[in-house]
Enzyme design. Structure first.
Site, PDB file in Angstrom:
ATOM      1  CG  ASP A 292      -9.476  -0.723  -4.627  1.00  0.00           C
ATOM      2  OD1 ASP A 292     -10.220  -0.495  -4.124  1.00  0.00           O
ATOM      3  OD2 ASP A 292      -8.124  -1.489  -5.253  1.00  0.00           O
TER       4      ASP A 292
ATOM      5  NE  ARG B  18     -10.762 -12.440  -5.008  1.00  0.00           N
ATOM      6  CZ  ARG B  18      -9.247 -12.493  -4.250  1.00  0.00           C
ATOM      7  NH1 ARG B  18      -8.428 -12.933  -4.835  1.00  0.00           N
ATOM      8  NH2 ARG B  18     -10.010 -11.786  -3.140  1.00  0.00           N
TER       9      ARG B  18
ATOM     10  NE  ARG C 260      -2.660  -7.193  -0.581  1.00  0.00           N
ATOM     11  CZ  ARG C 260      -4.793  -7.596  -1.101  1.00  0.00           C
ATOM     12  NH1 ARG C 260      -4.572  -7.973  -2.133  1.00  0.00           N
ATOM     13  NH2 ARG C 260      -5.121  -6.708  -0.624  1.00  0.00           N
ATOM     14  N   PRO C 261       2.073  -8.019   3.297  1.00  0.00           N
ATOM     15  CG  PRO C 261       3.935  -6.455   4.653  1.00  0.00           C
ATOM     16  CD  PRO C 261       3.287  -6.962   2.693  1.00  0.00           C
ATOM     17  CB  ILE C 262      -0.845  -9.736   8.053  1.00  0.00           C
ATOM     18  CG1 ILE C 262       0.040 -10.911   8.297  1.00  0.00           C
ATOM     19  CG2 ILE C 262      -1.132  -9.892   6.996  1.00  0.00           C
ATOM     20  CD1 ILE C 262      -0.910 -11.752   9.004  1.00  0.00           C
ATOM     21  CG  ASP C 263       4.130  -5.633   8.615  1.00  0.00           C
ATOM     22  OD1 ASP C 263       3.718  -6.016   7.610  1.00  0.00           O
ATOM     23  OD2 ASP C 263       5.357  -5.226   8.746  1.00  0.00           O
TER      24      ASP C 263
ATOM     25  NE  ARG D  54      -2.447 -10.101   0.990  1.00  0.00           N
ATOM     26  CZ  ARG D  54      -2.870  -9.266   2.067  1.00  0.00           C
ATOM     27  NH1 ARG D  54      -4.519  -8.578   1.700  1.00  0.00           N
ATOM     28  NH2 ARG D  54      -2.560  -8.858   3.231  1.00  0.00           N
TER      29      ARG D  54
ATOM     30  CB  CYS E 107      -2.441 -11.378  -4.524  1.00  0.00           C
ATOM     31  SG  CYS E 107      -2.912  -9.869  -3.892  1.00  0.00           S
TER      32      CYS E 107
ATOM     33  CE  LYS F 225     -13.691  -6.116  -3.402  1.00  0.00           C
ATOM     34  NZ  LYS F 225     -11.768  -6.919  -2.609  1.00  0.00           N
ATOM     35  CG  ASN F 226     -12.920  -3.571  -0.662  1.00  0.00           C
ATOM     36  OD1 ASN F 226     -13.352  -4.249  -1.315  1.00  0.00           O
ATOM     37  ND2 ASN F 226     -12.194  -3.054  -1.804  1.00  0.00           N
TER      38      ASN F 226
HETATM   39  C1  EPZ Z   1      -8.148  -3.177   1.445  1.00  0.00           C
HETATM   40  O1  EPZ Z   1      -6.639  -3.523   1.215  1.00  0.00           O
HETATM   41  C2  EPZ Z   1      -8.776  -3.275   0.266  1.00  0.00           C
HETATM   42  N1  EPZ Z   1      -9.307  -4.535   0.294  1.00  0.00           N
HETATM   43  C3  EPZ Z   1      -8.175  -2.908  -1.432  1.00  0.00           C
HETATM   44  O2  EPZ Z   1      -9.086  -3.556  -2.055  1.00  0.00           O
HETATM   45  C4  EPZ Z   1      -7.769  -2.162  -1.606  1.00  0.00           C
HETATM   46  O3  EPZ Z   1      -6.956  -1.350  -2.490  1.00  0.00           O
HETATM   47  C5  EPZ Z   1      -6.880  -1.654  -0.135  1.00  0.00           C
HETATM   48  O4  EPZ Z   1      -7.219  -1.644   1.863  1.00  0.00           O
HETATM   49  C6  EPZ Z   1      -6.036  -0.395  -0.251  1.00  0.00           C
HETATM   50  O5  EPZ Z   1      -7.058   0.907  -0.583  1.00  0.00           O
HETATM   51  C7  EPZ Z   1     -10.228  -4.665   1.268  1.00  0.00           C
HETATM   52  O6  EPZ Z   1     -10.932  -3.975   1.529  1.00  0.00           O
HETATM   53  C8  EPZ Z   1     -10.633  -5.913   1.170  1.00  0.00           C
HETATM   54  P1  EPZ Z   1      -4.030  -2.030   3.253  1.00  0.00           P
HETATM   55  P2  EPZ Z   1      -5.627  -3.877   2.277  1.00  0.00           P
HETATM   56  O7  EPZ Z   1      -3.658  -2.896   4.130  1.00  0.00           O
HETATM   57  O8  EPZ Z   1      -6.463  -3.794   3.581  1.00  0.00           O
HETATM   58  C9  EPZ Z   1       0.404  -2.696   3.255  1.00  0.00           C
HETATM   59  C10 EPZ Z   1     -10.288  -4.453  -4.164  1.00  0.00           C
HETATM   60  O9  EPZ Z   1      -9.538  -5.136  -5.506  1.00  0.00           O
HETATM   61  N2  EPZ Z   1       0.802  -3.464   4.197  1.00  0.00           N
HETATM   62  O10 EPZ Z   1      -4.651  -0.490   3.551  1.00  0.00           O
HETATM   63  O11 EPZ Z   1      -4.910  -5.018   2.691  1.00  0.00           O
HETATM   64  C11 EPZ Z   1       0.498  -3.584   2.285  1.00  0.00           C
HETATM   65  O12 EPZ Z   1       1.411  -4.392   1.683  1.00  0.00           O
HETATM   66  C12 EPZ Z   1      -8.873  -4.937  -2.810  1.00  0.00           C
HETATM   67  O13 EPZ Z   1     -10.392  -4.268  -3.496  1.00  0.00           O
HETATM   68  C13 EPZ Z   1       1.572  -3.461   5.278  1.00  0.00           C
HETATM   69  O14 EPZ Z   1       2.667  -3.220   4.747  1.00  0.00           O
HETATM   70  O15 EPZ Z   1      -5.053  -2.627   1.926  1.00  0.00           O
HETATM   71  C14 EPZ Z   1       0.094  -2.338   0.932  1.00  0.00           C
HETATM   72  O16 EPZ Z   1       1.293  -2.177   0.644  1.00  0.00           O
HETATM   73  C15 EPZ Z   1      -7.459  -4.873  -3.345  1.00  0.00           C
HETATM   74  N3  EPZ Z   1       1.488  -4.267   6.360  1.00  0.00           N
HETATM   75  C16 EPZ Z   1      -0.541  -1.014   2.200  1.00  0.00           C
HETATM   76  O17 EPZ Z   1       0.449  -1.113   3.060  1.00  0.00           O
HETATM   77  C17 EPZ Z   1       0.787  -4.329   6.708  1.00  0.00           C
HETATM   78  O18 EPZ Z   1       0.996  -5.289   7.614  1.00  0.00           O
HETATM   79  C18 EPZ Z   1      -1.687  -0.716   1.717  1.00  0.00           C
HETATM   80  O19 EPZ Z   1      -2.654  -1.742   2.303  1.00  0.00           O
HETATM   81  C19 EPZ Z   1      -0.254  -3.805   6.521  1.00  0.00           C
HETATM   82  C20 EPZ Z   1      -0.482  -3.560   4.828  1.00  0.00           C
END
Ligand code: EPZ
Length: 419
Positions: free
Chosen positions: A305, A397, A121-124, A92, A116, A22-23
């Protein structure tokens, strides 16, 4: 209402073929928007997040078509830059379409996906990086519009190796002017898969050293075919299922090389694992021993995960355990449902402590997110009696068919519908 019924208490035996990742598939599908033509993704998983991403691609003018397990994406014509709210808020990770849309047509309009169950899960970091590359963001409530008169390369330093932010920058950089150096980037296998796909379509991406990706922008990408790698988290879920319930299984196509933190932990807990050219053999016939302390982290550490599925095994292991969740701030939501089945998990901030040796008993339980749902299925397989897991839509999902997979491993598990 659909639910999964499990008559638990027996060990697992059998062979299961691991689905596509998926990822890996989701960012690669976004990358297809950068190709003014057709891309064929083989071994693409038939999961609801992929179907949602297909709807998003179609909403901007791309065409998608399935041919058995191959997904054909034709992005010859992009007719809109607006991503429909219903799909963005449902998934997301749709935020990674921003980098691809900016790279393809210089504009994107989407609702901020929001948090969620597993975290805020911000996107800053995504926004800041894309702004550094020349994108201008305007926000009106939760509606965000980004425009760029030609993205430009540069040096992007991520404050944390965010998977999604890394993917967004790679997607924006592929067709940008000049070179982009992404420092402090994520190095999950799914990132490497995205780079491999893009390079196969004519991009110029190298990895000079760990945590550093260099993208030299090109004028165009070409049509290609790509085979999506097997899903390491689905393989890890099956591995933990055998660890928890006992028995022996062969996980065909399991990417054992991407699961070293998981296989090492499973070995410590009493499993015997053998990597072969075709997959991974896992067996646990003796005691299930508590490993003591486990913490999640960025790759290659133990993956966040698999943290929830691991809880289902730890609560039964002999001895106490403590799990520290270092990635998301809300990823112990499933503990309360596991406790209703007889586990003894105490959550304290980013740590969950559990007494081992619990005897799980079948219950009616409800999944509220993807990996917590998988954990409840594993707990049901181990529990005495019958467990009914509601909230299957969350599990679908990321798992093509969790009932099919665990039935292959000998579990007494069925799809049911309540009128
Ligand atoms: C990806 O999510 C995966 N999703 C997640 O899998 C996985 O758990 C995660 O990476 C960590 O490995 C997909 O690939 C579709 P991050 P992502 O950005 O990209 C914070 C599953 O179960 N953050 O690495 O959203 C965030 O809140 C899913 O398959 C910010 O603060 O993860 C988190 O605490 C769940 N600001 C941390 O960073 C930002 O702009 C890591 O998030 C972005 C992230």
């Amino acid at each position: 209402m659909r639910y999964i019924q499990i008559k638990g208490g027996t060990s697992l035996h059998g062979e299961v073929a691991i689905q596509g990742s998926k990822n890996a598939a989701l960012p690669i599908m976004a990358a297809c928007l950068l190709v003014r033509g057709v891309t064929v993704l083989k071994n693409c998983p038939a999961i609801s997040d992929v179907f949602c991403m297909c709807s998003l691609l179609q909403s901007v003018g791309a065409k998608t078509e399935w041919d058995r397990d191959a997904l054909r994406i034709d992005a010859s014509h992009i007719t809109s830059c607006r991503l429909p709210e219903e799909f963005v808020t449902k998934m997301r990770s749709s935020v990674i379409l921003a980098g691809a849309m900016l790279g393809r047509c210089g504009e994107v309009c989407l609702h901020t996906p929001g948090g969620c169950v597993i975290g805020d899960r911000p996107i800053d970091w995504h926004v800041r990086a894309l702004e550094q590359m020349g994108a201008v963001f305007e926000e009106e409530g939760r509606l965000m519009t980004a425009r760029a008169q030609g993205l430009r390369g540069g040096r992007i330093v991520l404050p944390f190796p965010s998977v999604g932010a890394t993917e967004n920058v790679i997607l924006a950089a592929a067709l940008a002017k000049g070179r982009t150096d992404i420092c402090g980037c994520a190095m999950e296998p799914e990132i490497l898969a995205l780079c491999a796909f893009l390079n196969g379509a004519g991009a110029r991406i190298v990895l000079p050293e760990r945590g550093h990706i260099r993208v030299s922008g090109v004028n165009a990408l070409r049509e290609s075919e790509y085979r999506v790698e097997p899903d390491r988290i689905v393989a890890g879920t099956c591995l933990i299922g055998v660890l928890a319930a006992g028995g022996r299984a062969f996980l065909r196509n399991a990417p054992a090389g991407q699961l070293e933190s998981v296989t090492a932990l499973a070995g410590k807990m009493g499993a015997r694992l053998v990597k072969t050219g075709e997959g991974l053999y896992v067996e646990r016939t003796g005691r299930l021993c508590a490993p003591g302390f486990v913490e999640t982290g960025v790759y290659p550490a133990f993956p966040t995960d698999l943290q929830s599925p691991l809880l289902a095994a730890l609560c039964q292991a002999q001895g106490q355990s403590c799990v520290a969740e270092r990635i998301f701030n809300g990823r112990f939501a499933v503990a309360s449902e596991l406790n209703r089945m007889g586990a003894s998990i105490a959550v304290d901030g980013c740590c969950a402590r559990m007494e081992g040796g619990c005897r799980l008993l079948g219950q009616d339980v409800t999944a509220r997110e993807l990996r917590g749902g998988a954990a409840l299925v594993l707990a049901g397989i181990c529990a005495e009696g019958t467990t009914r897991v509601y909230g299957r839509q969350y599990i679908d999902r990321g798992y093509e068919d969790i009932v099919r997979d665990f039935r292959c491993l000998g579990a007494d598990i069925d799809d049911k519908t309540e009128l």
